[in-house]
Write a protein that holds these residues in place. Structure first.
Motif, short mmCIF file in Angstrom:
data_model
loop_
_atom_site.label_atom_id
_atom_site.label_comp_id
_atom_site.label_asym_id
_atom_site.label_seq_id
_atom_site.Cartn_x
_atom_site.Cartn_y
_atom_site.Cartn_z
N GLU A 1 0.94 -1.40 0.31
CA GLU A 1 0.27 0.06 0.17
C GLU A 1 0.91 1.14 -0.30
OE1 GLU A 1 -2.83 0.23 3.04
OE2 GLU A 1 -4.25 -1.47 2.09
N GLY A 2 -0.02 2.51 -0.51
CA GLY A 2 0.82 3.82 -0.62
C GLY A 2 0.20 4.77 0.23
N ALA A 3 0.20 5.91 -0.35
CA ALA A 3 -0.18 6.92 0.56
C ALA A 3 -1.83 6.47 0.80
CB ALA A 3 0.34 8.10 0.16
N THR A 4 -2.29 7.43 2.09
CA THR A 4 -3.70 7.67 1.79
C THR A 4 -4.33 8.92 1.58
OG1 THR A 4 -3.56 5.82 4.02
CG2 THR A 4 -5.46 7.06 3.93
N PRO A 5 -5.08 8.41 0.34
CA PRO A 5 -5.65 10.00 0.81
C PRO A 5 -7.04 10.27 0.98
CG PRO A 5 -6.14 8.25 -1.03
CD PRO A 5 -5.44 7.53 -0.25
N ARG A 6 -6.40 11.79 1.14
CA ARG A 6 -7.38 12.12 2.62
C ARG A 6 -8.23 13.93 2.23
NH1 ARG A 6 -6.68 10.72 7.61
NH2 ARG A 6 -4.97 9.31 7.81
N VAL A 7 -9.08 14.11 2.24
CA VAL A 7 -10.67 14.87 2.43
C VAL A 7 -11.07 16.00 3.24
CG1 VAL A 7 -12.75 15.01 1.01
CG2 VAL A 7 -11.24 12.88 0.45
N LYS A 8 -10.34 16.93 2.67
CA LYS A 8 -11.26 18.26 3.65
C LYS A 8 -12.10 18.55 3.44
CE LYS A 8 -9.71 22.68 5.27
NZ LYS A 8 -9.23 22.29 6.56
N ALA A 9 -12.73 19.01 3.37
CA ALA A 9 -14.37 19.43 3.43
C ALA A 9 -14.57 20.90 3.54
CB ALA A 9 -15.51 18.95 4.64
N LEU A 10 -14.33 21.79 2.04
CA LEU A 10 -14.56 23.55 2.37
C LEU A 10 -15.91 23.40 2.57
CD1 LEU A 10 -12.26 23.36 -1.36
CD2 LEU A 10 -12.34 22.41 1.26
N THR A 11 -15.00 24.92 3.46
CA THR A 11 -16.60 25.79 4.17
C THR A 11 -15.94 27.17 4.40
OG1 THR A 11 -17.03 24.53 5.64
CG2 THR A 11 -17.83 27.05 6.15
N ALA A 12 -16.96 27.50 3.08
CA ALA A 12 -16.89 29.41 2.87
C ALA A 12 -16.73 30.00 4.36
CB ALA A 12 -17.76 30.07 1.96
N THR A 13 -15.62 31.14 4.73
CA THR A 13 -14.92 32.28 5.13
C THR A 13 -16.32 33.77 4.72
OG1 THR A 13 -13.10 32.33 5.10
CG2 THR A 13 -13.91 30.60 6.41
N ALA A 14 -16.83 34.12 6.13
CA ALA A 14 -16.84 35.37 5.73
C ALA A 14 -15.16 36.72 5.15
CB ALA A 14 -17.42 35.60 6.52
N ALA A 15 -14.93 36.16 6.32
CA ALA A 15 -13.14 36.79 5.84
C ALA A 15 -11.76 36.27 4.64
CB ALA A 15 -12.59 37.54 7.38
N ALA A 16 -12.59 35.35 4.49
CA ALA A 16 -12.03 35.03 2.66
C ALA A 16 -10.88 36.36 2.42
CB ALA A 16 -13.18 34.78 2.13
N PRO A 17 -9.40 35.54 2.44
CA PRO A 17 -8.52 36.33 2.25
C PRO A 17 -8.80 35.89 0.20
CG PRO A 17 -8.00 34.11 2.22
CD PRO A 17 -9.07 33.98 3.08
N GLN A 18 -8.36 37.14 -0.54
CA GLN A 18 -8.57 37.29 -1.81
C GLN A 18 -7.37 36.53 -2.20
OE1 GLN A 18 -7.55 40.74 -3.25
NE2 GLN A 18 -6.62 40.77 -5.26
N THR A 19 -7.51 35.76 -3.37
CA THR A 19 -6.66 34.90 -4.22
C THR A 19 -5.81 35.68 -4.94
OG1 THR A 19 -8.25 33.06 -4.06
CG2 THR A 19 -6.30 33.16 -6.30
N PRO A 20 -4.05 35.76 -5.22
CA PRO A 20 -3.25 36.06 -5.03
C PRO A 20 -2.95 36.34 -7.00
CG PRO A 20 -2.12 34.60 -4.15
CD PRO A 20 -4.14 33.90 -3.80
N SER A 21 -2.98 36.79 -8.07
CA SER A 21 -3.02 36.49 -9.02
C SER A 21 -1.80 37.01 -9.42
CB SER A 21 -3.26 38.16 -9.33
OG SER A 21 -3.17 39.26 -9.39
N ASP A 22 -1.26 36.52 -10.01
CA ASP A 22 0.24 36.89 -10.75
C ASP A 22 1.71 37.77 -10.17
OD1 ASP A 22 2.14 36.95 -13.38
OD2 ASP A 22 2.91 35.51 -11.54
N ALA A 23 2.28 37.20 -9.18
CA ALA A 23 3.58 38.11 -8.25
C ALA A 23 2.45 39.55 -7.56
CB ALA A 23 4.37 38.73 -9.73
N GLU A 24 1.80 38.91 -6.92
CA GLU A 24 0.82 40.01 -6.30
C GLU A 24 0.98 39.62 -4.92
OE1 GLU A 24 -3.15 41.22 -8.13
OE2 GLU A 24 -2.11 42.33 -9.07
N ALA A 25 1.68 40.36 -3.89
CA ALA A 25 0.98 39.80 -2.44
C ALA A 25 -0.14 40.00 -1.91
CB ALA A 25 2.05 40.77 -1.44
N VAL A 26 -0.29 39.12 -0.68
CA VAL A 26 -1.78 39.33 -0.54
C VAL A 26 -1.31 38.87 1.30
CG1 VAL A 26 -3.06 38.58 -2.27
CG2 VAL A 26 -1.97 36.88 -0.54
N SER A 27 -2.20 40.51 1.57
CA SER A 27 -2.33 40.59 3.10
C SER A 27 -2.41 38.80 3.75
CB SER A 27 -2.96 41.49 3.21
OG SER A 27 -3.37 41.40 5.57
#
Length: 281
Positions: free
Chosen positions: A105-131
């Motif tokens: 047997e190899g590595a065990t695949p693991r799943v994370k349930a995704l939940t949106a948050t009210a204060a979601a950080p901005q996804t960074p675009s190319d070469a843009e820093a994010v806070s």
């Protein structure tokens, strides 16, 4: 196919197929065989069967095709990636008769349930820093093969995982593979400390699954929340793309513990792999 099996099949395609196919592009000794009857990767010493794509999707057709492959490749190790092999199920008795055995047997695949948050950080675009919650002086950027920082994406994986690559041949193939997968939708993030790289994370969406392909942080930057900060950005991006779960796999106990702590708590079955070793005549 139930939802759990479907997720596992998509994970196998994203994690196993795409890794093998992309790494074979830069190899002078590996060929991608589109089939039918199999999508496969052929090299002088091994043949990896990814999926049965014959128009005749029957047990008899699969058994006949496997028998023909075995007869024609007795001087090679034959590997079957069973996790997404096709609608025709592999028969363990047929495989045993043809000389295959299930691999460890190899590595065990693991799943994370995704939940949106009210204060979601901005996804960074190319070469843009994010806070983000990063230590002072660090910044997170998304990079592409055309980005000035792209070389750091290759370098950090080499430093973390490929010290054995003394002649650079493996990392040359890795560079080609990363560029290929980026063109197909992979998203690569780097945590930068000035002009130096501190960590990376790569997401893959091309198989209708949010697959966290890889992540790593250099030793001197660990235990500072960098992986979690990068993951937060990737989670929000996956949610924006319509996914309600994310899959990854950690190799080794330390990686397993880290992913569990970050919410990857649901286990999927370890994908089955069968091997037929070279037969001595």
């Amino acid at each position: 196919m139930d939802q759990r099996s479907l997720l596992l099949s998509r994970y196998v395609q994203a994690a196993h197929w795409d890794e093998a196919l992309s790494m074979s592009i830069g190899s002078s000794t590996s060929d991608i065989v589109s089939g039918p009857p199999f999508l496969a990767i052929d090299s002088p010493k091994s043949l990896t069967l990814l999926t049965f794509n014959d128009p005749h999707q029957t047990d008899a057709a699969l058994e006949q095709a496997l028998g023909q492959v075995v007869s024609a490749n007795r001087n090679k190790r034959i590997v079957i990636e069973a996790g997404a092999f096709g609608p025709v199920a592999l028969d363990a008795q047929v495989l045993l008769r043809l000389g295959f055995a299930q691999a460890k047997e190899g590595a065990t695949p693991r799943v994370k349930a995704l939940t949106a948050t009210a204060a979601a950080p901005q996804t960074p675009s190319d070469a843009e820093a994010v806070s983000l919650a990063l230590p002072e002086g660090l910044r997170l950027i998304r990079v592409f093969p055309t980005s000035p920082e792209w070389g750091h994406r290759i370098d950090i994986e080499r430093i973390l995982f490929y010290a054995f690559d003394k002649d650079g041949s493996y990392c040359t193939r890795l560079k080609i593979a990363l560029e290929d997968m980026c063109a197909k939708g992979d998203e690569n993030y780097l945590t930068m400390d000035g002009d130096s790289v501190a960590g990376y994370m790569t997401m893959r969406y091309g198989r209708d699954v949010a697959y966290l392909q890889g992540a790593g942080v250099l030793e001197q930057y660990r235990k500072k929340g960098i992986t979690r900060a990068m993951l937060n950005v990737c989670v929000q991006d996956a949610i924006a793309k319509g996914f309600d779960s994310m899959v990854t796999a950690g190799w080794g106990e330390q990686a397993e513990r880290a992913w569990i702590a970050m919410g990857f708590t649901l286990e999927l079955p370890v994908p089955k792999v069968y091997r037929r070793e070279v037969q001595q005549i």
